[in-house]
Enzyme design. Structure first.
Site, PDB file in Angstrom:
ATOM      1  CG  HIS A  57      -1.840   1.108   1.347  1.00 34.53           C
ATOM      2  ND1 HIS A  57      -1.811   1.998   2.405  1.00 34.53           N
ATOM      3  CD2 HIS A  57      -2.854   1.501   0.545  1.00 34.53           C
ATOM      4  CE1 HIS A  57      -2.783   2.879   2.267  1.00 34.53           C
ATOM      5  NE2 HIS A  57      -3.411   2.607   1.131  1.00 34.53           N
ATOM      6  CD  GLU A  84      -3.014   2.250  -2.996  1.00 26.45           C
ATOM      7  OE1 GLU A  84      -4.075   2.899  -3.043  1.00 26.45           O
ATOM      8  OE2 GLU A  84      -2.024   2.620  -2.321  1.00 26.45           O
ATOM      9  CG  ASP A  86      -3.350   7.091  -2.914  1.00 26.11           C
ATOM     10  OD1 ASP A  86      -4.432   6.495  -2.942  1.00 26.11           O
ATOM     11  OD2 ASP A  86      -2.477   6.893  -2.047  1.00 26.11           O
ATOM     12  CG  HIS A  99      -3.816   9.153   0.857  1.00 23.84           C
ATOM     13  ND1 HIS A  99      -4.414   9.863   1.881  1.00 23.84           N
ATOM     14  CD2 HIS A  99      -4.612   8.076   0.636  1.00 23.84           C
ATOM     15  CE1 HIS A  99      -5.515   9.243   2.263  1.00 23.84           C
ATOM     16  NE2 HIS A  99      -5.661   8.154   1.528  1.00 23.84           N
ATOM     17  CD  GLU A 168      -7.639   5.383  -3.801  1.00 23.00           C
ATOM     18  OE1 GLU A 168      -8.505   6.132  -3.311  1.00 23.00           O
ATOM     19  OE2 GLU A 168      -6.849   4.704  -3.127  1.00 23.00           O
TER      20      GLU A 168
END
Length: 309
Positions: A57, A84, A86, A99, A168
């Site tokens: 993450h 992962e 953002d 993020h 994301e």
């Protein structure tokens, strides 16, 4: 052009994308790795064939500043294939990997630009954000000087490391058109080539509308919705997504089974990748629920607990 037009959508649906890939691990590597070829893949797959996929993450963010290239490299050094990140957009239209929709928590923006409160990402240019220190806040300061990467820089590093990406789109309501912008950068960086689309990239969002837009623009892409829809609503999500990725505290074995009973946008069994799981007990708990993947800040802890890869 990155967009698949409606006429091609039917054909794209038959690509038969593998929604969870075989992405094995290597033994834990050095604590401060640099970019370079990833460890060889090996090992079983999910859905009863082995442990769940483990996603790092924001990179290995328990050990390095989140969403930085340093965190990506550390995940690689620990042997993790999937990272992962953002994505948000700057004032001048550049996509950056961060993020929060403000810069205060993870950079020194208040010191560099003291008169720019509330220090929102969308109020700064990419050049201004590139001046910020995104590492000195973390741990003992060993990452002082780390930067907020652009999406292109991030994609290039993940590709160099031979890793895979769970991307994301963050708060798309703040950035109209960010889906198209993201696809354009992915295309320019070579991430929309058939091989990568098939097994190295997933695009997710908390916004069902945003996920649906991505699916409409690129029906061949694997997509995921972040959240825990009611069981009765799951068939609607299955029309435009392949995975439902919920917070671990919101799910049960019955709910996971309900997702698995459906086929997603590409005709494959829908998957569940849960977040954020950082301890062994919770990792084993969600594994017993039947999840396909675990998104974690501490991927080594989760791998040790569940035998994931």
């Amino acid at each position: 052009m990155y967009v698949v037009r409606p006429a091609a959508a039917a054909a794209a649906a038959f690509l038969g994308l593998t929604l969870t890939v075989l992405c094995g691990t290597a033994a834990a590597a050095a604590s401060a790795p640099g970019p370079g070829p990833a460890a060889p893949s090996a090992g079983p797959g999910p859905m009863g064939l082995g442990g769940p996929v483990v996603y790092a993450h924001r990179g290995a963010s328990a050990y390095a500043p989140e969403n930085t290239l340093e965190a990506v490299d550390l995940a690689r050094g620990l042997g993790f294939d999937w990272v992962e990140n953002d994505v948000q957009r700057t004032r001048d239209g550049e996509l950056v990997v961060i993020h929060d929709d403000t810069l205060t928590r993870t950079t020194d923006v208040e010191e560099v630009f003291p008169d720019r409160e509330p220090w929102r990402v969308r109020d700064f240019t990419a050049a201004e954000i590139a001046r910020l220190d995104a590492g000195s806040w973390f741990a003992d300061g060993r990452y002082t000087g780390a930067r907020v990467p652009t999406l292109r820089e991030y994609l290039d590093r993940v590709r160099l490391n031979q890793q895979r990406l769970l991307l994301e789109i963050k708060k798309p309501e703040l950035y109209p058109g960010i889906e198209e912008d993201t696809l354009e950068v992915l295309d320019e960086a070579g991430w929309l080539e058939e091989r990568r689309v098939a097994d190295r990239l997933v695009v997710q969002s908390f916004s069902a509308d945003s996920v649906s837009v991505v699916h409409d623009l690129r029906p061949d892409l694997v997509t995921a919705f972040l959240g825990t829809p009611a069981v009765a609503d799951l068939p609607r999500y299955a029309e435009f997504t392949d995975r439902i990725n919920p917070m671990h505290t919101t799910i049960s074995a019955d709910w996971v089974a309900a997702v698995h009973r459906l086929r997603g946008a590409h005709g494959r069994v829908m998957e569940v990748d849960t977040w954020i799981v950082d301890d062994a007990a919770t990792a084993r708990k969600v594994q017993d629920m039947g999840v396909d993947g675990i998104i974690t800040n501490a991927p080594d802890v989760v791998r040790e607990a569940v035998g994931g890869f």
